[in-house]
Scaffold this active site. Structure first.
Site, short mmCIF file in Angstrom:
data_model
loop_
_atom_site.label_atom_id
_atom_site.label_comp_id
_atom_site.label_asym_id
_atom_site.label_seq_id
_atom_site.Cartn_x
_atom_site.Cartn_y
_atom_site.Cartn_z
N ASP A 40 0.71 -1.27 0.16
CA ASP A 40 0.05 0.22 -0.04
C ASP A 40 0.80 1.31 0.06
O ASP A 40 0.43 2.46 0.30
CB ASP A 40 -0.84 -0.08 1.13
N HIS A 244 24.56 4.52 -18.25
CA HIS A 244 23.47 4.79 -17.36
C HIS A 244 23.78 3.85 -16.09
O HIS A 244 22.95 3.43 -15.50
CB HIS A 244 22.24 4.32 -18.02
N ASP A 261 26.52 12.47 -13.03
CA ASP A 261 25.31 12.85 -13.90
C ASP A 261 24.33 13.25 -13.08
O ASP A 261 23.47 12.13 -12.97
CB ASP A 261 25.29 11.80 -15.09
N ASP A 272 20.47 19.09 -15.89
CA ASP A 272 21.12 17.70 -16.36
C ASP A 272 22.52 18.17 -16.49
O ASP A 272 22.90 18.44 -17.54
CB ASP A 272 20.26 17.25 -17.56
N HIS A 351 27.48 8.01 -27.83
CA HIS A 351 25.78 8.74 -27.81
C HIS A 351 25.98 9.99 -28.37
O HIS A 351 27.30 10.64 -29.02
CB HIS A 351 25.60 8.79 -26.06
N HIS A 355 20.43 16.78 -26.16
CA HIS A 355 18.82 16.44 -26.23
C HIS A 355 18.33 17.56 -25.90
O HIS A 355 18.68 18.46 -25.02
CB HIS A 355 18.48 15.20 -25.49
N HIS A 362 14.58 14.13 -21.07
CA HIS A 362 15.03 14.08 -22.56
C HIS A 362 13.53 14.70 -23.01
O HIS A 362 12.55 13.85 -23.35
CB HIS A 362 15.05 12.74 -22.86
N GLU A 385 26.69 17.54 -24.15
CA GLU A 385 27.47 16.67 -23.41
C GLU A 385 28.36 15.68 -24.02
O GLU A 385 27.98 14.50 -23.93
CB GLU A 385 26.13 15.72 -22.64
N TYR A 389 34.92 7.49 -23.43
CA TYR A 389 34.66 6.37 -22.43
C TYR A 389 35.71 5.37 -23.16
O TYR A 389 35.41 4.69 -23.97
CB TYR A 389 33.54 5.74 -22.34
N ARG A 407 32.58 12.64 -18.91
CA ARG A 407 31.62 13.37 -19.56
C ARG A 407 31.55 14.65 -19.10
O ARG A 407 31.49 14.68 -17.84
CB ARG A 407 30.23 12.68 -19.60
N GLU A 409 28.61 17.95 -19.06
CA GLU A 409 27.46 18.41 -19.84
C GLU A 409 27.05 19.29 -18.89
O GLU A 409 26.88 19.80 -17.79
CB GLU A 409 26.49 17.19 -19.30
N1 GLY Z 1 21.07 12.29 -17.52
C1 GLY Z 1 21.03 11.66 -18.64
C2 GLY Z 1 21.50 12.15 -19.83
O1 GLY Z 1 22.29 13.13 -19.67
O2 GLY Z 1 20.84 12.18 -20.93
MN MN Z 2 22.93 13.82 -17.93
MN MN Z 3 21.53 14.60 -20.49
#
Ligand code: GLY
Ligand code: MN
Ligand code: MN
Length: 439
Positions: A40, A244, A261, A272, A351, A355, A362, A385, A389, A407, A409
Site C-alpha cells: 500500500d 547509465h 551525472d 541535467d 552517444h 537532447h 529528454h 554533453e 569512455y 563526460r 554536460e
Molecule cells: N542524464 C541523462 C542524460 O544525460 O541524458
Molecule cells: Mn545527464
Molecule cells: Mn543529458
C-alpha cells in the site's frame, strides 16, 4: 515562494493550443496515475508533463478537456472532489471549485462524473486530439467514451470521425521556452551546480559512490527541489564508462576519476549536469589529457549552439574536436578526415552530444522537420554533453587510457545571438576543479 509559472501562463498555453486546433474539435489530456511501489505504499507522485504544461494542477485522477468555442468555458477539468475525511489522511484536494478559483480553469466537474459528462462534450465534435498510444488504459477509456456516443446514434448522436495524436502540436509549443520557464530552468541549474560543487568537496573524504549521491540529494532538497530529474549517476573509476550506471554502490578509490551525472527538478523542470573529477583532487596525466579533449569538444559544441545553426551542428563540432584529440593522443591511428569518415571515434564516444531539455529531461520536440535537422531558434533548451569512455578491456589502446570515463554536460538555452549556459555555477576547467577541491 512565488511559483515560476503564473496561472496566467498556463491559461495562455491552453489558448495557444486551442488556436491550432480545428474549431469543431476537442483535446483530452489525463493526469498521471498514482503508481504502487509495494503493497500500500505509492511511488512519489509526479504529474504527467503534458498535463502539467497545460494546467499546473498537481493531483492524480484528473482529466483536462479543451473545447474551443464551448459556451460555458473552453478549458474543463475533471478532478477529485473535496473530502474532509480523506484530506485528513492524504492532504489537501483542490476540488472542482478550487480548480476554477485557484487554477483558472473555466469549468470543472467531479472526476467520478466523467463518464456521464465527457461523452456529451465529445459528441458533435468531428475530431478528438489526445496522446494516442501513450497509455493503454487511457486509450481504452477514450474508446469507452466513444462507444457511449455510438450507442446513441439512433437518437441522433454524432460520434467523432477523426482521432489525431495531440503530441505534434503540443510538443512543438513545449519546445520553445518562455522567459518564466527559462527562469525556472536556470534556478534548477543553479541548485544542481551547487550540488555538484558540494559533491566535489565531499569526494575528498572518500567513502562510497552513494555518499556523493547523498550530498547531491541533500543539496537539492535544501534548496526546495524535492526530486531529482532522473536517477543520479555516480560512477567512480571504470563505472564512469557505464553510460547509465545508477548502482552507485562502489567504494571511491584514490587515483580514480568519478563521473557524476545528476540534476534536480524544480516545478517539474529538469536540469541535467555532468562533471568528472579526481577523487584525490588532482588529475593524473592521462586523465588530464583526455579531460582536456572532452572539454575542448564541449566548448566547440556550445559555440555551435546559436540561431541559424541546425540541431546536428553542435554534435558535428563535438565529433570533430573529440576525434582530433583522439588522433593527437594516439588512440586513433588515422588522419582526422579518415577517422571522421570511418567513425573511428565510436568505440570511445557512442552517444549523441545532447537532447532537448524541459519538463522532461529528454524533452519533447522533433529533432528533424521534413527530413532535415531542425534549425535552432531562441528559447529552445538543450544539453551539451560530449564524453570519452575508454573501455577497461580495450586492448587496442595503451594501458594508461583504459577504464577512464569522462563526460562534461551543461544545460543551455538558445538566445538571440548564441546561447546562455544555465549550469555554469560548477567549474569544469581543471584548474578550477582542483582549486575547489583543495579548498
Ligand atoms: N542524464 C541523462 C542524460 O544525460 O541524458
Ligand atoms: Mn545527464
Ligand atoms: Mn543529458
Amino acid at each position: 515562494m512565488k511559483p515560476f509559472i503564473p496561472m496566467s501562463e498556463f491559461a495562455d498555453r491552453r489558448r495557444r493550443l486551442m488556436e491550432q486546433m480545428a474549431p469543431d474539435s476537442i483535446a483530452i489530456v489525463a493526469a498521471a496515475p498514482e503508481r504502487t511501489r509495494n503493497r500500500d505504499v505509492l511511488h512519489p507522485f509526479r504529474q504527467d508533463s503534458d498535463f502539467q504544461y497545460l494546467t499546473g494542477f498537481g493531483e492524480s485522477d484528473a482529466v483536462l478537456a479543451l473545447i474551443p468555442g464551448r459556451e460555458h468555458g473552453e478549458s474543463v477539468l475533471f478532478c477529485k472532489e473535496r473530502n474532509p475525511e480523506k484530506e485528513l489522511w492524504d492532504g489537501f484536494l483542490a476540488g472542482p471549485e478550487g480548480a476554477i478559483e485557484r487554477f483558472g480553469l473555466d469549468d470543472a466537474f467531479p472526476i467520478a462524473d466523467i463518464d456521464e459528462i465527457l461523452p456529451g462534450m465529445i459528441e458533435g465534435r468531428s475530431r478528438v486530439y489526445y496522446p494516442l498510444g501513450k497509455d493503454q488504459a487511457f486509450d481504452t477509456q477514450v474508446m469507452d467514451w466513444i462507444h457511449i456516443i455510438r450507442s446513441k446514434v439512433r437518437s441522433g448522436a454524432q460520434p467523432p470521425g477523426e482521432f489525431v495524436a495531440l503530441e505534434h502540436m503540443l510538443h512543438d509549443l513545449r519546445l520553445y521556452k518562455s522567459a518564466n520557464e527559462i527562469k525556472a530552468m536556470a534556478r534548477a541549474g543553479e541548485i544542481s551546480a551547487q550540488a555538484h560543487c558540494n559533491a566535489m568537496v565531499r569526494a575528498r573524504q572518500g567513502g562510497h559512490e552513494y555518499n556523493l549521491e547523498a550530498t547531491l540529494i541533500h543539496t537539492f532538497m535544501e534548496h526546495g527541489a524535492r526530486s531529482t530529474a532522473y536517477p543520479s549517476i555516480v560512477g567512480g573509476g571504470t563505472n564512469g564508462c557505464i553510460l547509465h550506471y545508477i548502482e552507485n554502490s562502489a567504494p571511491l578509490a584514490e587515483g580514480d576519476l568519478v563521473l557524476i551525472d545528476a540534476g534536480c527538478e524544480l516545478e517539474c523542470y529538469a536540469s541535467d549536469i555532468t562533471r568528472t573529477f579526481p577523487v584525490s583532487g588532482r588529475f593524473s596525466e592521462p586523465q588530464r589529457a583526455l579531460y582536456e579533449v572532452v572539454l575542448a569538444a564541449q566548448y566547440a559544441a556550445i559555440d555551435a549552439v546559436r540561431p541559424g545553426n541546425h540541431w546536428n551542428h553542435p554534435h558535428e563540432a563535438a565529433l570533430r574536436a573529440l576525434t582530433q584529440g583522439l588522433v593527437d593522443l594516439g588512440l586513433i591511428n588515422l588522419s582526422l578526415d579518415d577517422a571522421l569518415a570511418q567513425e573511428a571515434y565510436r568505440p570511445f564516444f557512442m552517444h549523441r552530444t545532447g537532447h532537448w531539455l524541459g519538463l522532461d529531461v529528454h524533452d519533447v520536440g522533433d529533432y528533424k522537420v521534413g527530413g532535415a535537422w531542425r534549425v535552432l531558434e531562441p528559447g529552445m533548451a538543450l544539453t551539451v554533453e560530449p564524453g570519452l569512455y575508454i573501455a577497461p578491456g580495450n586492448t587496442e589502446v595503451n594501458e594508461q587510457w583504459r577504464g577512464i570515463g569522462i563526460r562534461i554536460e551543461d544545460d543551455v538555452v538558445v538566445t538571440k545571438d548564441g546561447c546562455r549556459v544555465l549550469s555554469d555555477g560548477v567549474p569544469k576547467e581543471i584548474s578550477e576543479i582542483e582549486a575547489l577541491m583543495a579548498s
